[in-house]
Design an enzyme around this catalytic site. Structure first.
Site, PDB file in Angstrom:
ATOM      1  N   HIS A   1      -5.871  44.327  -0.145  1.00  0.00           N
ATOM      2  CA  HIS A   1      -7.047  44.772   0.616  1.00  0.00           C
ATOM      3  C   HIS A   1      -6.633  45.794   1.677  1.00  0.00           C
ATOM      4  CE1 HIS A   1      -9.956  41.871  -0.976  1.00  0.00           C
ATOM      5  NE2 HIS A   1      -8.911  41.078  -1.109  1.00  0.00           N
TER       6      HIS A   1
ATOM      7  N   CYS B   1      -9.032  44.847  -4.943  1.00  0.00           N
ATOM      8  CA  CYS B   1      -8.795  43.491  -5.442  1.00  0.00           C
ATOM      9  C   CYS B   1      -9.596  43.220  -6.724  1.00  0.00           C
ATOM     10  CB  CYS B   1      -9.081  42.466  -4.350  1.00  0.00           C
ATOM     11  SG  CYS B   1      -8.244  40.914  -4.653  1.00  0.00           S
TER      12      CYS B   1
ATOM     13  N   GLU C   1      -8.370  47.723   3.345  1.00  0.00           N
ATOM     14  CA  GLU C   1      -9.320  47.792   4.465  1.00  0.00           C
ATOM     15  C   GLU C   1      -8.869  46.927   5.653  1.00  0.00           C
ATOM     16  OE1 GLU C   1      -9.781  46.314   1.594  1.00  0.00           O
ATOM     17  OE2 GLU C   1     -11.073  44.544   1.704  1.00  0.00           O
TER      18      GLU C   1
HETATM   19  N1  GLN Z   1     -11.481  36.821  -7.651  1.00  0.00           N
HETATM   20  C1  GLN Z   1     -10.322  37.613  -7.759  1.00  0.00           C
HETATM   21  C2  GLN Z   1      -9.054  36.792  -7.636  1.00  0.00           C
HETATM   22  O1  GLN Z   1      -9.104  35.678  -7.194  1.00  0.00           O
HETATM   23  C3  GLN Z   1     -10.336  38.718  -6.724  1.00  0.00           C
HETATM   24  C4  GLN Z   1     -10.245  38.233  -5.331  1.00  0.00           C
HETATM   25  C5  GLN Z   1     -10.635  39.251  -4.309  1.00  0.00           C
HETATM   26  O2  GLN Z   1     -11.313  40.238  -4.620  1.00  0.00           O
HETATM   27  N2  GLN Z   1     -10.284  39.027  -3.066  1.00  0.00           N
HETATM   28  O3  GLN Z   1      -7.984  37.243  -7.953  1.00  0.00           O
END
Ligand code: GLN
Length: 594
Positions: free
Chosen positions: A553, A427, A555
């Site tokens: 994600h 992410c 994970e």
């Molecule tokens: N802050 C980033 C976004 O909002 C990544 C979010 C995250 O890593 N879950 O896109």
């Protein structure tokens, strides 16, 4: 003549018309909180409460119990209840409360739901998670709609009633044979008292054959006396009794297994048969817990208490988590994987990542040590202390929010890219890998992420169009399961072995497609995207042994028997990297010896 006493002269019975009296003063107290077509007894409930202190491992116990019951052939689901007034975990800082887990339907919830999903090997939904905030929202909305017209809305029966209704709704959704309901916090907390009261009411409403209570406590070990102390458990069970609940099983977490005399003491003071005092000593792996409960015949006790026949044990998996037990008894080459991040001091913030690594290490056959790197204090012009990465064979840059630590992460990404060190960016890690590549390989020295540089002229990562008009917080990100189209012939495709996958997202920002041509021209490949090719979701660098970033994600969906393919890919690449580093070292030493 002996027989029923004659009360006909009794003043009370003659003079008071009980029905007329009650009709005049109050309406019926009995408010029904049942879903339509709900049948009492179809689903049996196991309430799990905690005592003595928080963090004793109720989540792992509940998940293990769920796993065990499913293993015996029951259909099972689990609910996690949290006392806080947040409507979900969306706005909670993971540093304070552990990771925010995301379900397929986009629910942002407590990390215990991640443990349940991994142990049940099932996708859960919004109905598996209840907070006080959610319950109060339902009640306040109903009150405004006039649904309680004429009544004063009270904790009992309205709040407890709505709680019961939510629990029954989940049961009915299956319908499941057994629902394990874990009440967060500790008995005696003001925060969860309405939930414990709802459990007490359900014990009564649904009957003792249909509902049971398990209390999980900590039994401290007094090293100087060399013994386990039962007093806190006794007090904790008394606190539960004061709230009207007699536990049917007491699970004792402890440093060492309980001996007979400790069991006897708890049995005597807590009104519980000795075999219902379950010992749950610390173990080297959470995957041992189901087998540990099984050895103490926990499912037989549950079946007995809930008056159900024990279904046949399924034979698909001869031993619970057998691959783990086998892995734990072998020896494996060791690799070290670094995780960068803001919340390195609290490992609970990254619990799913640690689990995904665990699943992969078993599949690949490696021992993994994680090294935590706090990137908070890095500035953009600071050189990297490369000694920090000595002996590291893989690096993960996890998700995150805000500016703190971002430049530091970028330095580590650059190091991984330039030195062929296996890398997985999750992410925020995906987004920062784009920023690094744009700056260093595409000559866009000022390239930035709009989250930490809103004014930049080259926003390679910017707000998703849907996000630009939003003002509220909580459940407003791009959330939950979405399809990813995987490009054939890429590393991602090799890992997945498929052209499509469903992955879980939680983000506000995305890659700015205006820069796609330039970036791809310089050698970064977008190997996963939305089916309409609008949002880039996986990136990689084909000339690198393993350099992969994901906008989602991975994970969150890794499971014990199905490690996430990209985590597995990382661990495999790290193992290869470690072995070749070792070979280089041996060759060097041999060269020196000649
Ligand atoms: N802050 C980033 C976004 O909002 C990544 C979010 C995250 O890593 N879950 O896109």
């Amino acid at each position: 003549m002996a027989g029923a006493p004659d009360y006909s002269d009794d003043v009370f019975f003659n003079e008071v018309d009980l029905d007329a009296h009650s009709a005049k003063t109050v309406e019926s107290e009995a408010i029904e909180f049942f879903p339509t077509d709900y049948r009492i007894g179809r689903t049996k409930y196991i309430f799990v409460t905690g005592g003595v202190m928080s963090g004793v491992g109720k989540g792992v116990f509940s998940a293990s119990l769920g796993h065990l019951l499913k293993h015996y052939g029951f259909t099972v689901s689990q609910i996690k209840i949290d006392g806080y007034l947040n409507q979900d975990a969306g706005t909670i800082n993971p540093y304070r409360h552990g990771e925010v887990f995301v379900l397929e339907d986009g629910t942002e919830c407590d990390m215990d739901l991640g443990t349940y999903e991994r142990f049940l090997d099932d996708n859960l939904n919004r109905n598996n998670y209840i907070t006080s905030g959610r319950v109060y929202r339902i009640i306040l909305d109903k009150e405004r709609r006039g649904e309680y017209l004429g009544r004063d809305v009270q904790v009992v029966p309205h709040v407890t009633g709505e709680i019961k209704n939510l629990i029954r709704t989940k049961a009915h959704e299956g319908p499941y044979d057994i629902l394990v309901v874990e009440i967060g916090g500790t008995v005696g907390d003001i925060e969860n008292i309405h939930f414990i009261e709802a459990a007490r009411e359900m014990l009564y409403d649904e009957g003792r054959d249909n509902v049971m209570a398990v209390h999980v406590t900590q039994v401290p070990y007094n090293a100087s006396a060399g013994e386990l102390k039962t007093k806190p458990t006794q007090h904790s069970v008394k606190a539960l009794l004061q709230l009207g609940i007699q536990p049917d099983i007491v699970v004792c977490r402890s440093a060492i297994p309980l001996n007979k005399s400790v069991r006897q003491k708890i049995s005597l003071f807590c009104n519980i048969a000795e075999d219902r005092v379950v010992s749950s000593p610390d173990t080297d792996s959470i995957y041992r817990v189901p087998a540990l409960l099984d050895r103490q015949e926990t499912v037989q006790i549950v079946a007995d208490k809930l008056n159900v026949n024990l279904p046949q044990r399924t034979d698909q998996r001869p031993e619970m988590f057998d691959i783990y037990l086998k892995y734990l008894s072998g020896s494996h080459p060791e690799i070290r994987i670094a995780i960068t991040g803001k919340y390195t001091a609290l490992h609970d913030s990254y619990v799913s990542i640690l689990n995904a690594l665990d699943h992969s290490k078993v599949a690949v056959g490696a021992e993994i040590t994680t090294e935590w790197i706090d990137t908070t204090d890095f500035s953009s012009d600071q050189a990297l202390d490369e000694g920090m990465l000595d002996g590291i064979s893989g690096i993960i840059v996890p998700g995150g929010f805000g500016e703190r630590g971002a430049e530091g992460k970028i330095r580590f990404i650059q190091y991984a890219r330039e030195n062929g060190l296996p890398f997985l960016g999750l992410c925020y890690g995906f987004q920062l890998a784009v920023v690094e590549f744009a700056r260093d390989e595409c000559g866009m020295l000022e390239a930035a992420h709009a989250e930490f540089d809103a004014e930049t002229e080259t926003p390679v990562i910017y707000l998703l169009p849907d996000q630009r008009k939003l003002t509220g917080m909580g459940a407003t990100m791009r959330l939950g399961g979405h399809e990813v189209k995987v490009k054939v012939g890429t590393e991602a495709h090799r890992c997945y072995g498929s052209e499509s996958a469903v992955e879980r997202f939680r983000h506000r920002y995305e890659f700015n497609n205006q820069y796609r041509e330039l970036i791809e021209h310089k050698g970064m490949v977008f190997s996963g995207m939305t089916p309409d090719e609008e949002i880039m979701q996986i990136l990689e660098i084909p000339t690198h042994p393993f350099f992969v970033g994901t906008q989602f994600h991975p994970e969150l969906t890794s499971r014990p028997y199905r490690p996430h393919p990209l985590f597995r890919g990382l661990v495999q690449a790290a193992l290869t990297y470690a072995e070749s580093a070792e070979n280089r070292q041996v060759a060097m030493e041999a060269g020196q010896a000649e």
